[in-house]
Write a protein that holds these residues in place. Structure first.
Motif, short mmCIF file in Angstrom:
data_model
loop_
_atom_site.label_atom_id
_atom_site.label_comp_id
_atom_site.label_asym_id
_atom_site.label_seq_id
_atom_site.Cartn_x
_atom_site.Cartn_y
_atom_site.Cartn_z
N ILE A 66 -7.56 2.39 -5.74
CA ILE A 66 -7.55 3.68 -5.07
C ILE A 66 -8.50 3.58 -3.89
N SER A 119 6.29 1.45 -9.20
CA SER A 119 6.10 0.23 -8.42
C SER A 119 6.84 0.40 -7.11
N VAL A 163 -5.68 0.20 -12.71
CA VAL A 163 -6.67 0.44 -11.65
C VAL A 163 -7.96 -0.31 -11.96
N TYR A 215 0.83 -1.19 0.00
CA TYR A 215 0.00 0.00 0.00
C TYR A 215 0.88 1.25 0.00
N ILE A 217 -1.35 8.60 -11.90
CA ILE A 217 -1.38 7.29 -11.26
C ILE A 217 -0.95 6.26 -12.29
N GLU A 265 3.37 -4.24 -7.89
CA GLU A 265 2.24 -3.34 -8.00
C GLU A 265 1.71 -3.02 -6.61
N TYR A 266 0.92 -1.97 -6.51
CA TYR A 266 0.44 -1.56 -5.18
C TYR A 266 -0.90 -0.86 -5.28
N GLY A 267 -1.53 -0.69 -4.13
CA GLY A 267 -2.76 0.06 -4.04
C GLY A 267 -2.54 1.34 -3.25
N ILE A 268 -3.32 2.36 -3.54
CA ILE A 268 -3.28 3.61 -2.78
C ILE A 268 -4.22 3.45 -1.59
N ASN A 284 0.91 0.38 -12.72
CA ASN A 284 1.09 -0.65 -11.71
C ASN A 284 0.32 -0.40 -10.42
N VAL A 285 -0.48 0.66 -10.40
CA VAL A 285 -1.38 0.89 -9.28
C VAL A 285 -2.69 0.16 -9.57
#
Length: 219
Positions: free
Chosen positions: A160, A129, A180, A113, A153, A134-137, A156-157
């Motif tokens: 949200i 990244s 996303v 995150y 954004i 990959e990651y989330g906000i 790789n996000v």
């Protein structure tokens, strides 16, 4: 005492020692950068709103007898409202990490995150990244950043979080990358200046944006 550390904008971590029995009302309220907290073994009570508005408080070391639960925004002054981990062992290792350019990440197994940003730039291209992943906000990550103007954004996000950009009153332009697939409730709530969004994400998440966007374009 009450309000003792209220709105301490730079406070990032706090250790409440074993000699303290009570945290009073609003003691740490609106400490927006507070990410890690340790509670000593003598604490018996936490006052109303003691951790209200601590939107990055994801890591808690609880050595007290208090029952603190993830996502509980009401008990014990809201201390567990944003928590990702609540540890009871002093051997537990922190999962927080900050990049050289001021982004704060939380690595939890396979989940990564982005908690937020501690730098000064107001036109942001978020990291591609984190450690190749990959990651989330995370929820509330950029909320109430009144000077944020443009955000990109990258692909790789993957998500949200809720109210991630809420109350960013100067935010005018957003680019949403194609990775996303999920936008949570209120992600862009009350972004009154938002006039342009370039959206390449999953079409199923587009509905989350429509109530706050004046213009939407899609490549």
């Amino acid at each position: 005492g009450k309000n003792c550390f209220k709105e301490c904008a730079s406070l990032q971590s706090a250790i409440i020692g074993d000699g303290i029995k009570e945290i009073k009302d609003y003691t740490f309220s609106d400490c927006e950068l507070l990410t890690s907290l340790t509670l000593g073994n003598k604490i018996l009570s936490v006052g109303t709103g003691a951790f209200e508005g601590c939107r990055w408080l994801v890591e808690i070391y609880n050595f007290s007898s208090l029952e603190i639960n993830k996502g509980d925004e009401y008990s014990n002054g809201g201390i567990g409202g944003q928590a990702l981990d609540i540890y009871t062992s002093p051997e537990a290792k922190s999962k927080l990490s900050q990049t050289e350019d001021g982004y704060v990440f939380y690595l939890d197994g396979e989940q990564v995150y982005l908690l937020g940003y501690k730098g000064k730039e107001k036109v942001l291209t978020l990291p591609e990244s984190f450690q190749g992943r990959e990651y989330g906000i995370y929820g509330h990550a950029f909320s109430a950043d009144t000077e944020l103007f443009v955000v990109t954004i990258p692909d790789n996000v993957v998500s949200i979080g809720e109210y991630a950009f809420s109350d960013c009153e100067s935010l005018a332009e957003v680019y949403v990358g194609k990775g996303v697939g999920n936008i949570e409730e209120g992600a862009f709530y009350n972004c009154a200046a938002l006039v342009s969004v370039k959206f390449n994400g999953n079409v199923g998440s587009l509905e989350r944006l429509l109530s706050v966007i004046v213009k939407v374009s899609r490549e």
